[in-house]
Design a protein around this motif. Structure first.
Motif, PDB file in Angstrom:
ATOM      1  N   TRP A 134       0.817  -1.215   0.000  1.00  0.00           N
ATOM      2  CA  TRP A 134       0.000   0.000   0.000  1.00  0.00           C
ATOM      3  C   TRP A 134       0.854   1.271   0.000  1.00  0.00           C
ATOM      4  O   TRP A 134       0.325   2.371  -0.002  1.00  0.00           O
ATOM      5  N   ARG A 153     -13.471   1.881   5.549  1.00  0.00           N
ATOM      6  CA  ARG A 153     -13.981   1.435   4.251  1.00  0.00           C
ATOM      7  C   ARG A 153     -12.931   0.600   3.530  1.00  0.00           C
ATOM      8  O   ARG A 153     -11.791   1.048   3.336  1.00  0.00           O
ATOM      9  N   PHE A 154     -13.323  -0.615   3.146  1.00  0.00           N
ATOM     10  CA  PHE A 154     -12.488  -1.520   2.349  1.00  0.00           C
ATOM     11  C   PHE A 154     -11.141  -1.800   3.038  1.00  0.00           C
ATOM     12  O   PHE A 154     -10.080  -1.712   2.408  1.00  0.00           O
ATOM     13  N   ASP A 192      -3.749   5.546   9.066  1.00  0.00           N
ATOM     14  CA  ASP A 192      -3.297   4.554   8.084  1.00  0.00           C
ATOM     15  C   ASP A 192      -1.845   4.210   8.405  1.00  0.00           C
ATOM     16  O   ASP A 192      -1.145   5.007   9.026  1.00  0.00           O
ATOM     17  N   PHE A 193      -1.394   2.993   8.000  1.00  0.00           N
ATOM     18  CA  PHE A 193       0.011   2.672   8.262  1.00  0.00           C
ATOM     19  C   PHE A 193       0.904   2.957   7.072  1.00  0.00           C
ATOM     20  O   PHE A 193       2.119   2.775   7.165  1.00  0.00           O
ATOM     21  N   THR A 237     -10.250   9.122   2.101  1.00  0.00           N
ATOM     22  CA  THR A 237     -11.490   9.080   1.315  1.00  0.00           C
ATOM     23  C   THR A 237     -12.714   9.415   2.177  1.00  0.00           C
ATOM     24  O   THR A 237     -13.447  10.350   1.876  1.00  0.00           O
ATOM     25  N   THR A 258      -8.062  -6.788   4.552  1.00  0.00           N
ATOM     26  CA  THR A 258      -6.603  -6.776   4.481  1.00  0.00           C
ATOM     27  C   THR A 258      -5.937  -6.969   5.852  1.00  0.00           C
ATOM     28  O   THR A 258      -4.719  -6.950   5.977  1.00  0.00           O
ATOM     29  N   TRP A 276      -4.833   4.241  -6.295  1.00  0.00           N
ATOM     30  CA  TRP A 276      -5.959   4.284  -5.356  1.00  0.00           C
ATOM     31  C   TRP A 276      -6.526   5.704  -5.248  1.00  0.00           C
ATOM     32  O   TRP A 276      -7.733   5.894  -5.110  1.00  0.00           O
ATOM     33  N   GLY A 335      -7.728   3.075   8.340  1.00  0.00           N
ATOM     34  CA  GLY A 335      -7.290   2.575   7.019  1.00  0.00           C
ATOM     35  C   GLY A 335      -7.797   3.567   5.980  1.00  0.00           C
ATOM     36  O   GLY A 335      -8.329   3.192   4.938  1.00  0.00           O
ATOM     37  N   THR A 336      -7.575   4.825   6.281  1.00  0.00           N
ATOM     38  CA  THR A 336      -8.216   5.917   5.526  1.00  0.00           C
ATOM     39  C   THR A 336      -7.648   6.083   4.114  1.00  0.00           C
ATOM     40  O   THR A 336      -8.269   6.707   3.266  1.00  0.00           O
ATOM     41  N   GLY A 337      -6.450   5.488   3.849  1.00  0.00           N
ATOM     42  CA  GLY A 337      -5.835   5.683   2.529  1.00  0.00           C
ATOM     43  C   GLY A 337      -5.628   7.175   2.304  1.00  0.00           C
ATOM     44  O   GLY A 337      -5.127   7.892   3.180  1.00  0.00           O
ATOM     45  N   GLY A 394      -0.346   4.807  11.843  1.00  0.00           N
ATOM     46  CA  GLY A 394      -0.457   3.776  12.878  1.00  0.00           C
ATOM     47  C   GLY A 394      -1.180   2.550  12.348  1.00  0.00           C
ATOM     48  O   GLY A 394      -1.738   2.554  11.248  1.00  0.00           O
ATOM     49  N   ASP A 395      -1.154   1.503  13.180  1.00  0.00           N
ATOM     50  CA  ASP A 395      -1.730   0.211  12.806  1.00  0.00           C
ATOM     51  C   ASP A 395      -3.223   0.163  13.177  1.00  0.00           C
ATOM     52  O   ASP A 395      -3.586   0.458  14.320  1.00  0.00           O
ATOM     53  N   ALA A 396      -4.032  -0.256  12.235  1.00  0.00           N
ATOM     54  CA  ALA A 396      -5.484  -0.362  12.471  1.00  0.00           C
ATOM     55  C   ALA A 396      -5.800  -1.336  13.603  1.00  0.00           C
ATOM     56  O   ALA A 396      -6.839  -1.225  14.254  1.00  0.00           O
TER      57      ALA A 396
END
Ligand SMILES: C[S@@+](CC[C@H](N)C(=O)[O-])C[C@H]1O[C@@H](n2cnc3c(N)ncnc32)[C@H](O)[C@@H]1O
Length: 247
Positions: free
Chosen positions: A15, A126-127, A83-84, A67, A131, A24, A62-64, A108-110
């Protein structure tokens, strides 16, 4: 079989790959959220998910590129995205600045979010669960971050062409250079093909109550219309769902 630390390292590297981050940003963030009708439809669905909950502080995990964190900021919440992947966060900061939205991006780690208990009124993702090596544990950790009465909004997608509705993440970017390490990692992840029904069970086990599924007809119609107009923009063809529960 890789241990969890190795597994996560591999997923984070994937990622963080510049092509993947850019891809992405285009397909996850820009493809539909830059489209006015899609954005309106998503906003309406998210507002419906929040309902009458009193929200000040929202966290998107895990916001990427931010979004969903950006949509929470647009609604007026104090918004944080976790997000990491450092490159994803950089892309998120740039995208939020471009749109004039205030979002705090945290690395950081989810599965070990670096926040105190009961810090947020809303936690979303989201999504991302597909993973994670320990999705059930993650949802329980996210539950701890919520105030009593807070809401958890989990967004996934199902494949309408699969008899069980299981979604199948793309295995590899390139057929000529398949990413073997990632394909092996996918085999080790328990929620790669999860359905909304399975996620509901996990949410119940974490202690969430009043679990509801938000109608997505408007989002699906807006996406389909956009895809008809611009078929090459990487619109996601799986059907998205939103599950919401309260603490
Ligand atoms: C499919 S993308 C979704 C991004 C964003 N939520 C969206 O909907 O556009 C998955 C994201 O989850 C992040 N992620 C995966 N595992 C994670 C973990 N253990 N901790 C933090 N972030 C993670 C990845 O870095 C990536 O940005």
């Amino acid at each position: 079989m890789a241990d969890t630390t190795e597994l996560k390292k591999g997923i984070c590297e994937r990622w963080s790959d510049p092509d993947r981050v850019q891809g992405w940003v285009q397909s996850g963030l820009n493809a539909e959220f830059r489209d006015a009708a899609c954005r309106r439809a998503w906003m309406a669905a998210l507002r419906q998910a929040v309902g009458d909950a009193r929200v000040q502080e929202a966290l998107d995990i895990g916001t990427g590129p931010g979004t969903i964190a950006q949509l929470w900021a647009e609604i007026g919440y104090v918004s944080t995205g976790l997000d990491f992947s450092a490159p994803m966060l950089r892309a998120g900061r740039a995208a939020a600045a471009e749109r004039g939205l205030a979002v705090t991006f945290v690395e950081g780690d989810a599965e070990a979010p670096p926040f105190p208990a009961r810090r947020f009124d809303l936690v979303s993702s989201r999504f991302v669960l597909f993973t994670l090596p320990h999705p059930g544990y993650a949802v329980r950790r996210w539950m701890r971050l919520l105030q009593r009465g807070g809401v958890m909004v989990l967004i996934g997608h199902e494949n309408p062409n699969d008899p069980k509705g299981q979604h199948h993440p793309r295995r590899s970017h390139s057929k000529r250079h398949p990413d073997k390490r990632h394909e092996e990692a996918l085999r080790q992840l328990p929620f790669v093909h999860h359905t909304a029904g399975e996620l509901t069970v996990v949410m119940e086990a974490a202690g969430l109550r009043d679990i509801r599924r938000i109608p997505m007809e408007q989002v699906i119609a807006a996406r389909a219309a956009r895809f008809r107009r611009k078929p090459a923009t990487g619109a996601i063809l799986n059907a998205p769902y939103i599950l919401v529960g309260r603490k």
